[in-house]
Design a protein around this motif. Structure first.
Motif, PDB file in Angstrom:
ATOM      1  N   GLN A 117      35.482  38.371  44.937  1.00 21.92           N
ATOM      2  CA  GLN A 117      36.465  36.942  44.586  1.00 21.92           C
ATOM      3  C   GLN A 117      37.880  37.285  45.079  1.00 21.92           C
ATOM      4  N   LEU A 118      38.252  38.543  44.509  1.00 30.45           N
ATOM      5  CA  LEU A 118      39.688  38.776  44.771  1.00 30.45           C
ATOM      6  C   LEU A 118      39.612  39.165  46.216  1.00 30.45           C
ATOM      7  N   GLN A 119      38.861  39.766  46.854  1.00 30.98           N
ATOM      8  CA  GLN A 119      38.963  40.194  48.367  1.00 30.98           C
ATOM      9  C   GLN A 119      39.200  38.897  49.187  1.00 30.98           C
ATOM     10  N   SER A 120      38.126  37.826  48.748  1.00 33.55           N
ATOM     11  CA  SER A 120      38.251  36.705  49.374  1.00 33.55           C
ATOM     12  C   SER A 120      39.581  35.964  49.206  1.00 33.55           C
ATOM     13  N   LEU A 121      40.162  36.152  47.998  1.00 29.18           N
ATOM     14  CA  LEU A 121      41.579  35.468  47.962  1.00 29.18           C
ATOM     15  C   LEU A 121      42.484  36.313  48.547  1.00 29.18           C
ATOM     16  N   LEU A 122      42.598  37.362  48.725  1.00 28.33           N
ATOM     17  CA  LEU A 122      43.444  38.052  49.399  1.00 28.33           C
ATOM     18  C   LEU A 122      43.369  37.887  51.079  1.00 28.33           C
TER      19      LEU A 122
END
Length: 183
Positions: A117-122
């Protein structure tokens, strides 16, 4: 001349305060630890004295035998409570240790999902789009796995520390019991 006497009194008061503070912080704990068996013995004798008087007056048992009987009963009660507490603690620790691998697996799954999820937000932020979260994820998972795999070392060091303290505890208990009997 009076001004210098005033400053001298302030300096003496400050020195006395620092000395008392030093004694409270460094010396008093060592003295308390040294006299703790006698304090516990005194408190137990205060608790046991009415029971001993009851045995002496109502049941006509001599005071020294009544004192011995009460001390033995108190020791038995303390041993029973310590054994029960230790048994409950051992069962809880064993259950936790059995559940620890499952917790580790669940944490790995949750962390992987959080990093995804963090990668998709970044990726949505242009300035941080080329930041690689996977390497951070791998480092964090390796750190957690090393913590879980090395959980035995602190346990053994704590057990060995407790085992080396047993003679001191035993001497303290014996002194406390003697103080209880004589007080």
């Amino acid at each position: 001349m009076k001004q210098s006497v005033k400053y001298f009194k302030i300096l003496c008061n400050l020195a006395a305060f620092i000395f008392v503070l030093f004694c409270l912080i460094f010396i008093l704990p060592k003295i308390i630890i040294f006299f703790m068996p006698f304090v516990i013995g005194f408190l137990l004798s205060l608790i046991a004295n009415p029971l001993v008087r009851f045995l002496e007056k109502k049941l006509k048992i001599k005071r020294k035998y009544g004192t011995f009987l009460i001390i033995v009963l108190v020791i038995a009660l303390i041993v029973f409570v310590c054994y029960g507490t230790g048994a409950l603690l051992a069962v809880g620790i064993r259950g936790f240790m059995e559940y620890l691998p499952t917790m580790y697996e669940n944490a790995g799954i949750e962390l992987a999902a959080a990093f995804d999820q963090l990668q998709s937000l970044l990726r949505k932020i242009p300035a941080l789009a080329d930041l690689n979260v996977e390497q951070t994820s791998i480092v964090l998972q390796d750190t957690l796995s090393s913590l879980v795999s090395n959980y035995k070392e602190p346990t053994f060091s704590a057990i060995s520390g407790f085992a080396t303290g047993i003679p001191d505890i035993l001497v303290g208990v014996i002194m406390g019991l003697l103080a209880t009997y004589f007080l």
